[in-house]
Design a protein around this motif. Sequence first.
Motif, short mmCIF file in Angstrom:
data_model
loop_
_atom_site.label_atom_id
_atom_site.label_comp_id
_atom_site.label_asym_id
_atom_site.label_seq_id
_atom_site.Cartn_x
_atom_site.Cartn_y
_atom_site.Cartn_z
N ASN A 31 -12.04 28.57 9.81
CA ASN A 31 -11.98 27.19 9.24
C ASN A 31 -11.09 26.34 9.89
N ILE A 32 -10.67 26.66 11.25
CA ILE A 32 -9.86 26.15 11.92
C ILE A 32 -10.27 25.84 13.62
N ARG A 33 -10.07 24.89 14.01
CA ARG A 33 -10.10 24.53 15.49
C ARG A 33 -9.14 23.72 16.26
N ILE A 34 -8.65 24.18 17.23
CA ILE A 34 -7.80 23.79 18.02
C ILE A 34 -8.11 23.38 19.35
N TRP A 35 -7.84 22.24 19.98
CA TRP A 35 -7.73 21.95 21.40
C TRP A 35 -6.54 21.68 21.97
N HIS A 36 -6.28 22.35 23.00
CA HIS A 36 -5.01 21.87 23.91
C HIS A 36 -5.81 21.15 24.95
N ASN A 37 -5.55 19.84 25.09
CA ASN A 37 -6.14 19.00 25.82
C ASN A 37 -5.36 18.23 27.04
N VAL A 38 -5.73 18.54 28.32
CA VAL A 38 -5.12 17.87 29.48
C VAL A 38 -6.20 17.08 30.21
N GLN A 39 -7.11 16.98 29.73
CA GLN A 39 -8.17 16.16 30.16
C GLN A 39 -7.88 14.66 30.14
N ASN A 40 -8.21 13.85 31.06
CA ASN A 40 -8.21 12.35 31.03
C ASN A 40 -9.49 11.74 30.28
N GLU A 52 -8.18 15.83 10.64
CA GLU A 52 -8.02 16.02 12.30
C GLU A 52 -6.34 15.57 12.25
N ILE A 53 -5.56 16.26 13.05
CA ILE A 53 -4.19 16.04 13.49
C ILE A 53 -3.88 16.10 14.77
N LEU A 54 -3.35 14.84 15.23
CA LEU A 54 -3.19 14.58 16.70
C LEU A 54 -2.00 14.48 17.12
N VAL A 55 -1.52 15.52 18.01
CA VAL A 55 -0.10 15.51 18.44
C VAL A 55 -0.06 15.55 20.01
N PRO A 56 0.15 14.16 20.46
CA PRO A 56 0.56 14.03 22.02
C PRO A 56 1.81 14.74 22.39
N ILE A 57 1.91 15.67 23.35
CA ILE A 57 2.93 16.14 23.94
C ILE A 57 3.57 15.52 25.36
N GLU A 58 2.76 15.31 26.10
CA GLU A 58 3.21 14.37 27.20
C GLU A 58 2.34 13.10 27.43
N ASN A 59 2.84 12.15 27.55
CA ASN A 59 2.24 10.67 27.58
C ASN A 59 1.82 10.44 26.29
N TYR A 71 -0.62 3.35 18.20
CA TYR A 71 -0.30 3.83 19.60
C TYR A 71 0.51 4.79 19.27
N LEU A 72 0.26 6.27 19.76
CA LEU A 72 1.20 7.62 19.70
C LEU A 72 2.06 7.62 20.73
N GLU A 73 3.12 7.96 20.43
CA GLU A 73 4.29 8.20 21.50
C GLU A 73 4.44 9.89 21.62
N PRO A 74 4.78 10.56 22.66
CA PRO A 74 4.78 12.06 22.74
C PRO A 74 5.54 12.46 21.32
N GLY A 75 5.15 13.47 20.73
CA GLY A 75 5.68 13.96 19.63
C GLY A 75 5.27 13.43 18.43
N GLY A 94 -1.85 13.13 30.65
CA GLY A 94 -0.99 13.79 29.59
C GLY A 94 -1.45 14.99 28.91
N GLU A 95 -0.89 15.41 27.85
CA GLU A 95 -1.10 16.77 27.24
C GLU A 95 -1.10 16.34 25.74
N ARG A 96 -2.16 16.97 25.10
CA ARG A 96 -1.92 16.70 23.65
C ARG A 96 -2.73 18.02 22.83
N PHE A 97 -2.18 18.20 21.57
CA PHE A 97 -3.20 19.07 20.69
C PHE A 97 -3.96 18.24 19.61
#
Length: 307
Positions: A31-40, A52-59, A71-75, A94-97
């Motif tokens: 019942n879970i799906r997670i993407w580690h996204n580094v694509q622009n 859905e939960i969005l967490v930017p890591i870089e940018n 407007y989400l900042e990293p973290g 950038g990088e995000r989950f």
Amino acid sequence: MSRLNYTLPDEYHGRELEGYVEKVDYYLNSNIRIWHNVQNEGYALHQHSAIEILVPIENGNTIIVKDVTYYLEPGDILFIPGLTLHEIIKPDWGERFFFMFNMDPLTSFHDYSALEPVLLDPCLLTKRTNTGIYEHIYSRLMEISNLYFSPGVTFREYSIYANLIDILTTIGREHYDTLFAGTDNTAEKSYDYYQKFNSLLAYINDHYAEQLTLEKMADYTGFSKYHFTRLFKQHTNSTFYDYLSRKRIQAAQTLLTTGASITSIAFQTGFNNSTSFTRCFKKYTNYSPSEYRTKFIEDVPENIPVF
């Protein structure tokens, strides 16, 4: 955060939209799906039943949810409720989950009713504005990502949901602690209010299709009409009739995936006629029921009667 190989087998690598609908491809029948996204890349206007939960890591990231821009900042951590229209704007880098959870396994818990108003609208948590709970929630999300992408984890789904329940409990307690802060309520009185409104919201979930009135619900909780109105607004951040309407429209969104006529759905969700149903549906979704069915529902049976 420990660095893992955040990849899955090829068949699970991407997100796909068909029109405005994303049917979440949960990993390995979970019942879970997670993407580690580094694509622009961005994702066009869409919705899905999962939270859905969005967490930017870089940018950072820009997200538009029901015409509101975040407007989400990293973290930063953004919770997007299921069946909520949103668009993810393409970042330069950038990088995000992206975390996606089917909430159905949690709805049988009695406490779930008390949590629903907290996550009825998008919820943005930041290190600056949520100092008391931010670090704990962020660390739980990173633990979830580690569990998800680590090979050979037994009871992976249970472990991830244990962390998710911890996150939701933390958010819920913060909401109710803030709600009662600064009042002269004793701990016993505050808990009594929590129990009464938890029971009330569960009752609304079960009986939203009936002709519920503010007066009846005030009697249900044992408060005067005036006191009930004020307390309901405090607990849910909405009026009673607004909350009831939104529950009905959520149910209608699900029923529109079936072959039932719009008039039938109107009566099934507590409306007296299709005209009032259409007006209310458009207020909360920006679409009429027939437009919604055309734009957002895949594989609807053909030749569905309107009436």
